[in-house]
Write an enzyme that holds these catalytic residues in place. Structure first.
Site, PDB file in Angstrom:
ATOM      1  N   HIS A 146       3.315  -4.081  -1.944  1.00  0.00           N
ATOM      2  CA  HIS A 146       2.666  -5.152  -1.173  1.00  0.00           C
ATOM      3  C   HIS A 146       1.296  -4.725  -0.649  1.00  0.00           C
ATOM      4  O   HIS A 146       0.578  -5.538  -0.069  1.00  0.00           O
ATOM      5  CB  HIS A 146       3.582  -5.653  -0.045  1.00  0.00           C
ATOM      6  CG  HIS A 146       3.622  -4.808   1.177  1.00  0.00           C
ATOM      7  ND1 HIS A 146       4.602  -3.858   1.402  1.00  0.00           N
ATOM      8  CD2 HIS A 146       2.815  -4.769   2.267  1.00  0.00           C
ATOM      9  CE1 HIS A 146       4.381  -3.287   2.577  1.00  0.00           C
ATOM     10  NE2 HIS A 146       3.313  -3.819   3.115  1.00  0.00           N
ATOM     11  N   ASP A 200       9.487  -2.265  -3.704  1.00  0.00           N
ATOM     12  CA  ASP A 200       8.192  -2.319  -3.022  1.00  0.00           C
ATOM     13  C   ASP A 200       7.517  -0.957  -3.185  1.00  0.00           C
ATOM     14  O   ASP A 200       7.415  -0.160  -2.263  1.00  0.00           O
ATOM     15  CB  ASP A 200       8.382  -2.677  -1.548  1.00  0.00           C
ATOM     16  CG  ASP A 200       7.053  -2.945  -0.841  1.00  0.00           C
ATOM     17  OD1 ASP A 200       6.024  -3.062  -1.544  1.00  0.00           O
ATOM     18  OD2 ASP A 200       7.046  -3.035   0.401  1.00  0.00           O
ATOM     19  N   SER A 243       1.812   0.368   6.385  1.00  0.00           N
ATOM     20  CA  SER A 243       2.492   0.173   5.112  1.00  0.00           C
ATOM     21  C   SER A 243       1.963   1.128   4.055  1.00  0.00           C
ATOM     22  O   SER A 243       0.772   1.441   4.012  1.00  0.00           O
ATOM     23  CB  SER A 243       2.292  -1.261   4.627  1.00  0.00           C
ATOM     24  OG  SER A 243       3.022  -2.169   5.398  1.00  0.00           O
TER      25      SER A 243
END
Length: 237
Positions: free
Chosen positions: A42, A87, A183
């Protein structure tokens, strides 16, 4: 990114990279050899710039380097990862980097992580759960590796499956967590690179709301195959 702890030591994150688009730092990543970075799917954006050897965003290290992606690899289409699965993104740099005072890769794990482990995570993400406050240097925090169910139960709206290739980590009483901007960064448990920061609650660091990390160990074959040139390699089901 990191709530509840302090600035990282400048010498403890030689493998940590910063992903920028335009002039905005939006994700972290981990250098796993001289030519490859591992981060979250992502975190895929157009026109990514990768900064290596960075500590302060304002005062560059002498050995800081910039790269751009030569290739990107995903388990699935970059739009098809889910909150609990795949992910993960491998980025091949446009040219290799050399080890230096502030740049060195982090090796892939040799064994899976154990629940109860103390893990360290880090990044330039938000340092307030409620305000858009970002640090100049990365912050580091120690959190605990928890049972996966501890991430499944608090988020019924996500309908997470009973099992997953996701790790759950945090502090159940709250106060320490990754946050917006962290992230893609590493989760290091007992000295081994075990997780990639994937998702968590907003606001961050709430009690009984730990965060989820892509489990690196479960993707080793895929990672090693891609790096070896087998670009048709498939991820674990």
């Amino acid at each position: 990114m990191i709530l509840g702890d302090d600035e990282c030591n400048i010498n403890e994150h030689r493998f940590l990279v910063a992903l920028y688009t335009s002039r905005t730092l939006f994700c972290g990543g981990t250098l796993i050899n001289q030519e490859w970075v591992l981060t979250a799917a992502h975190c895929n954006m157009e026109d990514i710039q990768i900064k290596l050897g960075m500590h302060s965003k304002k005062v560059p290290n002498e050995d800081e380097q910039k790269r751009v992606p030569k290739e990107k690899f995903f388990c699935l289409s970059s739009k098809n990862y889910t909150l609990w699965d795949k992910d993960i993104m491998l980025i091949r740099l446009d040219s290799p980097v050399k080890n230096s005072a502030h740049i060195a890769p982090l090796s892939l794990p040799s064994s899976p992580p154990s629940v109860g482990s103390v893990c360290r995570t880090m990044g330039w993400g938000r340092i307030s759960s409620t305000k858009e406050t970002y640090p100049d240097v990365p912050h580091c925090v120690n959190i605990n590796l928890l049972e996966y169910e501890m991430c499944r139960a608090p988020y019924p709206e996500f309908e997470l499956p009973a099992t997953s290739r996701t790790l759950c980590a945090g502090i159940l009483e709250g106060g320490k967590d990754t946050c917006v901007g962290d992230s893609g960064g590493p989760l290091i448990c007992n000295g081994q690179f075990q997780g990639i920061a994937s998702w968590g609650d907003d606001p961050c660091a709430q009690p009984h709301k730990p965060a989820a990390y892509t489990k690196v160990f479960d993707h080793l074959d895929w990672i090693e195959n891609i790096i070896a040139g087998n670009t048709d390699a498939s991820c674990p089901p």
